[in-house]
Each structure stands twice: as C-alpha cells, then as structure tokens.
Design a protein around this motif. Structure first.
Motif, PDB file in Angstrom:
ATOM      1  N   ARG A 142       3.415 -74.958  38.623  1.00 32.17           N
ATOM      2  CA  ARG A 142       4.825 -75.265  38.865  1.00 32.17           C
ATOM      3  C   ARG A 142       5.430 -74.484  40.029  1.00 32.17           C
ATOM      4  O   ARG A 142       6.622 -74.597  40.289  1.00 32.17           O
ATOM      5  N   ASP A 143       4.626 -73.670  40.698  1.00 32.98           N
ATOM      6  CA  ASP A 143       5.183 -72.803  41.743  1.00 32.98           C
ATOM      7  C   ASP A 143       4.349 -72.866  43.012  1.00 32.98           C
ATOM      8  O   ASP A 143       4.100 -71.855  43.657  1.00 32.98           O
ATOM      9  N   GLY A 162       8.918 -75.475  42.080  1.00 32.95           N
ATOM     10  CA  GLY A 162       9.871 -74.632  41.371  1.00 32.95           C
ATOM     11  C   GLY A 162      10.708 -75.451  40.412  1.00 32.95           C
ATOM     12  O   GLY A 162      10.428 -76.634  40.165  1.00 32.95           O
TER      13      GLY A 162
END
Length: 288
Positions: free
Chosen positions: A194-195, A26
């Motif tokens: 990114r997550d 995140g």
C-alpha cells in the motif's frame, strides 16, 4: 433536432478497459487508497440498450441483473441519479447485452453505468457538462469517470484524477480465468503493498516495470489466475488488470494477438481487442 421516439430502442457501446499498471501509493484521510494507473480503453465491450419512457419510471429490461436487485444495479442507479440531478420527468428502460466478464477487472459495470449517464444526458436533453457527469459517475464507482470522459488516461487519486494520455497502437489478448474477488475484500488483504513509491508519466512512457499491486496477492490465492498468467506469459508480456482476475498480454498488431489466442490452452475464455484513444461511445454520439 427531432425529439427521440419514446418507444424506440437505441443501442450504445460500453467499452472495456485495461489497467496497464496499478500502484497503491498511500491512503487518504478518509481511508480510501491513493492509486496510480493508466486506463487503456478498448474497442470491445458491452452494449447498452435504452428506450425512453414518458411516465418517469426507470426500469431494467431483459434478463440482466446477474443476481443484483434492480434498485442496486449500477445502470438503474446511474439513470435515477441523473434524473434527480437534472430534474428530468422522463424515464427509461435499460437492457445490457453483456460480453465483459463480471468481476474480471475489465470495467464492465462501470462502463455500463457511464454509458447510461452519457447517453441519457443526451436523449433526455439534460444539459449536464462532462465535469458534472463525471462527478455523478464518481458517486457510483471510482472507474466510472474515465468512461464518462471517454479518453485513455493516466489516473491518480482513487482513479478520478485523469490526464488524457496518447498510447501507442496495440492489440490485447484478454483472458478471464473465471475468478471474481470483491474489490473491498482485496483492499483489506494484509499482504497488499500500500506504500509504493509514486511513479510519473515519464516512468510509464519510458517502459519502467510498474506492475499491479494486486497481482502477487491474486497469484497466491488463486490457482486459476496463476495458471492464466503462466499461459499468457508464454505468448507475450502478461499482466493482471484492475482488481479482478482478468489478465492480458500486449501485442503490436491484431493478427499477432489472434495468433497468440490460438495457442492458449483449451478451456480459457479469451478475446482480442484493440486499444483506442477515444471511447467508441463518444464516437457514436452525435456531434454537439
């Protein structure tokens, strides 16, 4: 203790590191990515040479720099930051004997800066504790605190939230494909994951395949990284370290890693190093 001789050089280890995995889970409100990784410190790396000065100047010695201006060099910045924080009147000359490849993800610049902070804190008798040194290190780069603290560790945040981790003995075959990509550029890549779901220490210890978020990106954009990982994968489980092009494979013993090194294709720069729980730098410091 006798005061250090201002004219004498002293040599200090600046160990390399591996990221045994690297996930992005995140973003923080300030825009920085939230990471999870395990830092494995190694018994191999650069050497930082230091000599005290009485005139307060901080200077870079030798042929170092690698195209970086003296004022921008992390080792010079580290010394000046400590000097300002602790209100030190002495100066230092700094020379780095480089072995860790630049931009490979093995932590060379960060480790060099951490060695400067830790050793000058000792030589200058600045008196800063480890927490304050690690906080100074974070101003220089996200990987600097782990080298300041000197323990292999589970890391979160931007890499500064560290939990010391006992890792099993291992030897590593390190390969440098010669690819250096700016970290900031990689973080902006649109196809970067990114997550990812947050992992736990238990996930890592159980052997779950956690991967490196940057590996698929670099494999696609760099034939040299792809070729190095392919070559390593014929010898053992291969992975990317950090955000550079450096790759590694893990083995149970040094002899196995050395034997694997002899089977690499000609032309690949490679080293063998063993994992350590405590940094060689911290072992070299006098007892407090």
């Amino acid at each position: 203790m006798t005061a250090p001789d201002p004219g004498a050089w002293s040599d200090w280890p600046a160990p390399a590191k591996l990221n045994l995995f690297l996930r992005i889970v995140g973003r923080r409100p300030d825009g920085y990515h939230r990471l999870q990784t395990v830092f494995q410190l190694l018994d191999w790396g650069d050497t930082v040479r230091l000599r005290l000065r009485d005139d307060g100047a901080v200077r870079r010695a030798g042929n170092g720099g690698y195209g970086v201006a003296e004022a921008d060099d992390l080792v010079v910045r580290a010394a000046r930051l400590l000097q300002k924080e602790a209100k030190i009147g002495q100066g230092a000359e700094i020379e780095v004997v480089k072995r860790i490849p630049l931009g490979g993800g093995f932590g060379g610049g960060s480790s060099d800066a951490a060695t400067v902070l830790v050793v000058l804190n000792h030589l200058w008798r600045a008196g800063l504790d480890e927490d304050r040194l690690a906080a100074l290190g974070l101003q220089l780069g996200a990987d600097v605190p782990v080298f300041v603290r000197g323990r292999s560790a589970w890391a979160e945040g931007v890499g500064e939230e560290l939990t010391p981790l006992a890792l099993p003995p291992a030897a590593y075959l390190l390969v440098d494909p010669g690819v250096s990509v700016p970290t900031a550029e990689l973080f902006q890549t649109p196809d970067l994951t990114r997550d990812a779901a947050p992992a736990t220490i238990a996930d890592f210890v159980s052997g779950s395949e956690l991967g490196n978020a940057f590996e698929p990106v670099l494999r696609r954009r760099s034939g040299a990284v792809e070729a190095a990982l392919q070559a390593l994968s014929q010898l053992g489980p291969a992975a990317l370290t950090g955000t550079g092009g450096g790759c590694f494979a893990r083995f149970g013993a040094r002899a196995d890693a050395e034997a694997a090194r002899s089977r690499l294709p000609p032309g690949l720069r490679a080293w063998v190093a063993e994992g350590v729980a405590v940094s060689p730098l911290h072992r070299a410091l006098p007892p407090r």
